[in-house]
Design a protein around this motif. Structure first.
Motif, short mmCIF file in Angstrom:
data_model
loop_
_atom_site.label_atom_id
_atom_site.label_comp_id
_atom_site.label_asym_id
_atom_site.label_seq_id
_atom_site.Cartn_x
_atom_site.Cartn_y
_atom_site.Cartn_z
N VAL A 58 -4.86 5.50 -1.06
CA VAL A 58 -5.18 4.17 -0.57
C VAL A 58 -5.14 4.18 0.95
O VAL A 58 -4.14 4.60 1.56
CB VAL A 58 -4.21 3.11 -1.11
N ILE A 66 0.84 -1.20 0.00
CA ILE A 66 0.00 0.00 0.00
C ILE A 66 0.87 1.25 0.00
O ILE A 66 0.56 2.25 -0.66
CB ILE A 66 -0.95 -0.03 1.21
N VAL A 99 -11.35 -4.89 -1.22
CA VAL A 99 -10.72 -3.73 -1.85
C VAL A 99 -11.83 -2.97 -2.57
O VAL A 99 -12.43 -3.48 -3.52
CB VAL A 99 -9.62 -4.15 -2.83
N VAL A 112 -5.02 -8.39 -3.77
CA VAL A 112 -5.01 -6.97 -3.41
C VAL A 112 -4.15 -6.19 -4.39
O VAL A 112 -4.52 -5.09 -4.82
CB VAL A 112 -4.49 -6.81 -1.97
N ASN A 123 -13.00 0.77 -4.31
CA ASN A 123 -12.60 2.09 -4.81
C ASN A 123 -13.83 2.88 -5.24
O ASN A 123 -14.83 2.31 -5.70
CB ASN A 123 -11.61 1.98 -5.97
N SER A 150 -6.07 -5.80 -7.58
CA SER A 150 -7.20 -4.89 -7.39
C SER A 150 -6.74 -3.44 -7.39
O SER A 150 -7.38 -2.57 -7.98
CB SER A 150 -7.93 -5.22 -6.09
N LEU A 151 -5.62 -3.16 -6.72
CA LEU A 151 -5.10 -1.80 -6.72
C LEU A 151 -4.65 -1.37 -8.11
O LEU A 151 -4.83 -0.21 -8.51
CB LEU A 151 -3.93 -1.69 -5.72
N GLU A 204 -15.80 -3.07 -6.21
CA GLU A 204 -15.41 -3.78 -5.00
C GLU A 204 -14.98 -5.19 -5.34
O GLU A 204 -15.65 -5.89 -6.11
CB GLU A 204 -16.56 -3.80 -3.99
N CYS A 211 -9.34 4.71 -2.51
CA CYS A 211 -9.43 3.25 -2.44
C CYS A 211 -9.18 2.81 -1.00
O CYS A 211 -8.31 3.37 -0.31
CB CYS A 211 -8.42 2.61 -3.39
N VAL A 229 -8.50 -0.64 1.44
CA VAL A 229 -8.20 -2.06 1.57
C VAL A 229 -8.54 -2.46 3.01
O VAL A 229 -7.95 -1.94 3.96
CB VAL A 229 -6.73 -2.36 1.27
#
Length: 408
Positions: A285, A275, A345, A313, A347, A316-317, A390, A329, A331
């Motif tokens: 994030v 992150i 996750v 993750v 956003n 997803s990011l 999501e 976003c 997490v």
């Protein structure tokens, strides 16, 4: 009964029924047929209609040549039995012209339609001349009009239907090609994802087996004063562990990419670093860890499960930065359930000035679902109520499976 047989039988019955109606009407008005006719003319016309219908049946593979055959029978009837009954023979010609335009090649249809038109107009002229209707150019014009109506008119709707069929067939072929290409790309994406998982599985197995080998060597040193059987067993553990490690490296190593460098096994403990790296790129994030103070975060979740969670993750990011740049976003790691680890996750939708990337291929979701299935977890992804996105994953804990802290 096949379609061609049904067409032939229907045409024959319709033409004979029309001939029978004319016969009934001719009893009250003999002038309907132009002149009183003998039985030979009636039977000759009926036989001609049947032969024309049979030609439609046997010409199902050569519909264009069949059109010429049906039109030629009209000329034979006009030459042998000229009468007012000749007009009935136009019905099989109409059907033959329609079938030719519907299923025949356009070049062959044009050639045979022209020849059939000449035969029909000649037959009409011969029948009119022998029937006493000698009108000179008027009869010629009637013959040409008869050919245009009987042969040319059915070709118009038939050609339109044939064009629509060809268009639909081309669309279906294009759709099938696109589907095959999509399936091939999905298969390639799954293969690449499984190869990546094989690399990571190798690293996890190596991590475990290295620990086992180290533990065995320690036991061997500590049991020097113990019975010889315990000492030999410990050495055998070490020997077998090293052998398994070597075999696993040789087997799974074939799937590794040349030049691939892994920074180490990824776990839940490395999520904050992931992150932080995303924040360095300008992404907004937030990390929300909801843990149970009575146990260590991620306890009971295997290394493979933690690795899958990390990769999901990470993917997803990446998707959030690509499709919703600049959107906040979050997490969330919910580690409070004693049986399941849940990671979300989420956003927000992209801002009004953001320029999201083009629509993705969906292969990232396929890879995440593959990873989730590999560890026996559940995966879900979809839009949120506020037009965001999501991604959700649930990972079951392995009860009774806890590595010593120095090997995690």
């Amino acid at each position: 009964m096949t379609r061609s047989a049904a067409t032939a039988v229907t045409t024959a019955l319709s033409a004979l029924a029309l001939l029978w109606i004319i016969a009934l009407l001719a009893r009250d008005d003999p002038s309907l047929t132009g002149a009183p006719l003998g039985m030979a003319a009636w039977w000759g016309t009926a036989v001609t209609l049947v032969l024309q219908s049979v030609a439609l049946l046997w010409g199902r593979h050569q519909v264009t040549a069949t059109l010429g055959c049906v039109a030629g029978l009209c000329l034979v009837l006009a030459a042998v039995f000229p009468s007012g009954l000749f007009t009935v023979t136009a019905l099989p010609v109409l059907v033959g012209a329609f079938l030719a335009g519907l299923t025949g090649a356009w070049r062959d249809v044009c050639r045979w339609a022209l020849a059939s038109g000449v035969l029909v107009s000649t037959a009409h002229f011969v029948n009119g001349s022998a029937d006493g209707r000698t009108g000179g150019w008027g009869l010629v014009m009637q013959a040409l009009l008869q050919a245009a109506l009987v042969v040319g008119l059915p070709l118009l709707p038939a050609s339109v239907i044939a064009a629509q069929r060809a268009t639909r067939a081309a669309q279906q072929e294009t759709l099938a090609a696109v589907t095959r290409e999509r399936d091939a790309k999905i298969g390639e994406a799954i293969a690449l994802e499984r190869a990546a998982m094989a690399r990571e599985l190798h690293d996890i197995a190596a991590h475990h087996l290295s620990g086992i080998s180290l533990m065995a060597s320690v036991v061997a040193r500590q049991t020097a004063s113990a019975p010889g059987e315990a000492h030999s067993g410990a050495l055998e553990i070490r020997k077998q562990s090293n052998a398994i490690l070597d075999d696993l490296r040789r087997l799974v190593g074939l799937l590794r990419d040349v030049g691939h460098q892994d920074e180490g096994v990824k776990t839940l403990a490395t999520l904050p670093h992931l992150i932080a790296t995303a924040r360095l790129t300008g992404a907004q994030v937030d990390f929300d860890l909801r843990s149970d103070e009575r146990r260590k975060p991620g306890a009971g979740v295997s290394l493979l499960g933690q690795l899958a969670a990390y990769r999901i993750v990470q993917e997803s990011l990446t998707n959030a930065s690509r499709h919703a740049p600049g959107a906040p976003c979050v997490v969330t790691v919910d580690d409070r359930d004693p049986r399941t680890l849940r990671i979300t996750v989420r956003n927000a939708p992209p801002g009004p000035q953001a320029r999201p990337a083009s629509r993705g291929t969906g292969y990232g979701i396929i890879g995440m679902r593959e990873r989730s299935a590999l560890i026996g977890g559940s995966f879900g992804a979809g839009p949120t109520d506020d037009d965001g996105w999501e991604t959700r994953i649930s990972i079951p804990r392995e009860s009774g499976h806890h590595l010593p802290e120095q090997f995690t």
